[in-house]
Design an enzyme around this catalytic site. Structure first.
Site, PDB file in Angstrom:
ATOM      1  N   GLU A 135       0.728  -1.005  -0.065  1.00 60.40           N
ATOM      2  CA  GLU A 135       0.133  -0.047  -0.022  1.00 60.40           C
ATOM      3  C   GLU A 135       0.850   1.407  -0.079  1.00 60.40           C
ATOM      4  O   GLU A 135       0.813   2.061   0.833  1.00 60.40           O
ATOM      5  CB  GLU A 135      -0.816  -0.052   1.163  1.00 60.40           C
ATOM      6  N   GLU A 157      -5.225  -8.261  -0.653  1.00 55.99           N
ATOM      7  CA  GLU A 157      -5.547  -8.022   0.761  1.00 55.99           C
ATOM      8  C   GLU A 157      -6.873  -7.282   0.678  1.00 55.99           C
ATOM      9  O   GLU A 157      -7.230  -6.384  -0.216  1.00 55.99           O
ATOM     10  CB  GLU A 157      -4.655  -7.073   1.568  1.00 55.99           C
TER      11      GLU A 157
END
Length: 741
Positions: A177, A266
């Protein structure tokens, strides 16, 4: 009782038809099964999409505080009864290499069960990082370019450590991320691309995965890699997260067609609320999210956040949660190496279907019914293999992977009930080899022939439009496709063309019929092709056009249409030149070039022109000659002419549509569909058989009129059979027929 319409050939939809065919009495009203409009699901084993690597989650003892226990590892990665069948484990790359041993125990067990292991870093070692500028994009930390080489070595060292510890990493990503890095390391898309292009080749201990963005909406991280040849060469696969990513944002054709796999690495769905993983209306959203990722996004892997948490597939006590059972419908039967194959994705508005095949002549079908009504769904192997066996596992609010073995089938198709708010997995064993449906023309030269008899046949609404079969009008058979809820002229009906059959640069014959009832005195229809060109842009081309008047069918046909030579992702569609009124299409056909397809006579279009009354005033002034010494005054004469209204009617000099001849009708006996003089359960059977296979179980014209007992005037539908069942159950009497429901 809410009966929308009957599913094609669904004789088993009402009490599985056994009660009807054997003449057994039907239970009172509460036991009468409701049916919902649905298209037959067609499975094509010859049309392949992505290879599936598996399903799983992360084990992160550094953050959860404790590793999975031995029993929990077995539950997660085993594939027996009361086990999840996970086949992927994600592990954390600790910035401190002295903590790397924490990733090993669960990884070694998962690998022993055949699972794939990959790793994700959140931060570089402390000595390599600098303070970030803060926020999601500025990050807690930042890695200066001067340390890119050392960071690549750090990732390579982790891969070697795991290998030396007995774990073979499949891949390691650049960064977790980078676009949402308030608590870890932020990277811009330019920086991650630069790292991949110029430093990732130093990672030799395992494959290299792209950065894993927080949202798949941040596609610039991937686009820049695609457009950088060095970065692309050093990136072995792509990873992304699905937080805040809607179904409409999951499709990324450029990435899907780049030749490298995409993994969803995820997410948690729909939230991370404490003790939420057994709330059913939330849990079913897990299977929907998995479906969308695999079918819309062409993901090869789907990886949850924590394996064990109160909002995860496994609860803190090690038991499988409702969210876990939703994942298990995929993870237990869609195994690594399986290939997603073509299937009718949306047979009904609230139903999602996907299919996968393995090397053991088995097809796995996962069907999700998000709706509030259950119904009997038909599944067909359209590629021609023979069905040997069908087993079913189902999860609802009250069931967990409930097994039903050996579902009845006819060698080609089977019916199965999809209860409201349910997830069902079917494992279908096959024999024989398959061929692409429609890959060879039939005796008429047709590759496809869509008649819309209780089937959408792959047609879908375009834009805001929705489609459904309707018996209000038809050219042949008993139904046509209704296109409604249009807000723009281009909102119509569309169908994807199979690229194995319809090829760029080749010529074909296309035809469909169109009509409407409300709106202008005439409307022009278009049959068009939408395709992606070699420039990557979407293009539109007209195949045929025609104009008609209300209630008259017009044929849109071109027997020699050449598909553009650079076309891909081809879709045919029907739209109007003006207006947004409902319209209908019928007899949609794609055929061998030169095939002359029969259609109706040219429509009669009458236009009426009325001229408005006009008034013409002419004023003339005359001067008389003088007489003696007197001067004459001017004389003015006014003439007014008023024309009468003139109406001009112009009629096209084309023959009218051929009339339909209907056999004489005798006295109506409502409910007596088989015309035997009685109203019994046999009449309900006759209606259902007719709806399922009209050519084998026809009704006479008198029988069709007698059968129309529910909402008289809408034609013969499943609701008519239901009313006759109610007569048999003493809910109605024959004297009350027809009824309105």
């Amino acid at each position: 009782m809410n009966i929308k319409s009957f599913v094609g050939r669904a004789v088993s939809a009402i009490t599985a038809s056994a009660m009807l065919v054997t003449g057994l009495a039907v239970a009172p009203e509460k036991s009468i099964i409701e049916t919902s409009a649905a298209e037959r699901v067609v499975i094509d084993t010859t049309t392949e999409y992505q290879t599936i690597r598996g399903f799983g989650g992360i084990n992160h003892p550094e953050w959860t505080g404790k590793d999975l226990t031995d029993a929990q590892r077995k539950t997660a990665f085993g594939n027996g009864e009361n086990q999840l069948g996970m086949s992927i484990l994600r592990v954390f790359v600790n910035p401190d290499k002295n903590q790397w041993s924490k990733a090993v125990p669960t990884a070694k067990y998962a690998q022993s069960q055949g699972a794939t292991i990959f790793a994700s870093p959140w931060e570089p070692p402390a000595n390599l990082a600098e303070k970030g500028t803060g926020g999601a994009r500025g990050g807690k930390l930042h890695l200066p370019k001067s340390n890119y080489g050392a960071y690549a070595q750090h990732l390579n060292d982790f891969g070697n450590y795991m290998k030396n510890s007995g774990v073979e990493l499949y891949s390691i990503s650049v960064q977790n991320e980078p676009d949402y890095a308030d608590e870890w390391t932020a990277w811009s898309s330019d920086e991650t691309t630069d790292f991949l292009a110029n430093y990732a080749d130093k990672i030799t201990s395992t494959r290299v995965m792209s950065p894993e963005t927080f949202q798949y909406t941040n596609k610039d991280y991937y686009s820049k890699i695609l457009n950088n040849s060095k970065a692309m060469a050093n990136c072995d696969l792509f990873g992304t997260h699905f937080y805040g990513t809607q179904r409409s944002q999951m499709d990324f054709p450029a990435l899907e067609n780049c030749g490298k796999e995409i993994w969803m690495t995820e997410v948690y769905v729909p939230n991370s609320h404490a003790d939420s993983n057994n709330i059913w209306d939330q849990a079913i959203q897990v299977s929907e999210n998995i479906h969308n990722g695999l079918v819309v996004g062409n993901m090869s892997a789907y990886v949850w956040w924590y394996i064990r948490r109160s909002y995860s597939p496994m609860s803190e006590d090690g038991t499988i949660s409702k969210r876990g059972y939703n994942m298990a419908h995929y993870s237990k039967w869609v195994r690594p190496g399986d290939i997603r194959i073509d299937a009718t994705e949306k047979p009904s508005s609230d139903v999602l279907v996907s299919a996968y095949k393995n090397d053991n002549k088995q097809v796995t079908i996962v069907a999700i019914n998000k709706g509030k009504e259950g119904y009997a769904q038909e599944f067909t192997i359209g590629s021609g293999e023979k069905i040997i066996d069908v087993d079913r596992w189902r999860t609802t609010a009250n069931e967990n992977l409930a097994l039903t073995e050996n579902l009845e089938n006819d060698g080609t198709s089977f019916f199965a009930q999809l209860p409201a708010s349910s997830v069902t997995t079917f494992v279908v064993s096959l024999e024989g080899s398959g061929t692409t449906p429609g890959s060879q023309p039939d005796e008429n030269g047709y590759y496809f022939h869509d008649t819309f008899e209780q089937e959408l046949s792959g047609w879908a609404g375009r834009g805001d439009a929705t489609v459904m079969t309707s018996g209000r009008t038809f050219y042949k058979g008993a139904e046509a496709l209704l296109i409604q809820n249009r807000t723009k002229t281009w909102n119509g009906a569309s169908k994807e063309l199979n690229s194995k059959v319809f090829k760029a640069g080749e010529t074909y014959s296309f035809s469909t019929l169109a009509t409407y009832f409300d709106g202008e005195a005439s409307t022009k229809f278009y049959l068009k092709l939408q395709y992606t060109g070699s420039d990557g842009e979407t293009h539109y081309a007209t195949i045929a056009e025609g104009e008609t008047a209300p209630g008259q069918w017009v044929q849109l046909a071109n027997p020699e249409y050449k598909i553009p030579s650079d076309a891909s992702s081809m879709v045919i569609y029907v739209e109007t030149a003006e207006g947004t009124e409902n319209f209908y299409i019928e007899e949609a056909i794609g055929a061998v070039a030169g095939t002359k397809i029969e259609g109706p006579a040219a429509p009669v279009i009458t236009t009426t022109t009325t001229t408005k009354p006009t008034t013409t005033t002419t004023t003339t002034t005359a001067i008389t000659k003088p007489i003696t010494t007197t001067t004459a005054k001017p004389v003015t004469t006014t003439t007014t002419v008023t024309t009468k209204p003139v109406t001009t009617t112009t009629t096209a000099t084309v023959p009218p549509t051929q009339p339909t001849t209907t056999a004489p009708v005798s006295k109506i006996t409502y409910g007596d569909a088989n015309c035997d003089g009685n109203v019994t359960i046999a009449d309900a059977t006759a209606i259902l058989q007719y709806l399922g296979k009209a050519d084998t179980f026809p009704l006479t014209e008198q029988g069709k009129i007698n059968a129309d007992v529910c909402n008289n005037g809408d034609g013969v539908l499943a609701s008519d059979a239901l009313v006759i069942q109610k007569v048999d159950a003493k809910i109605y009497t024959t004297a009350q027929l027809p009824v309105t429901e």
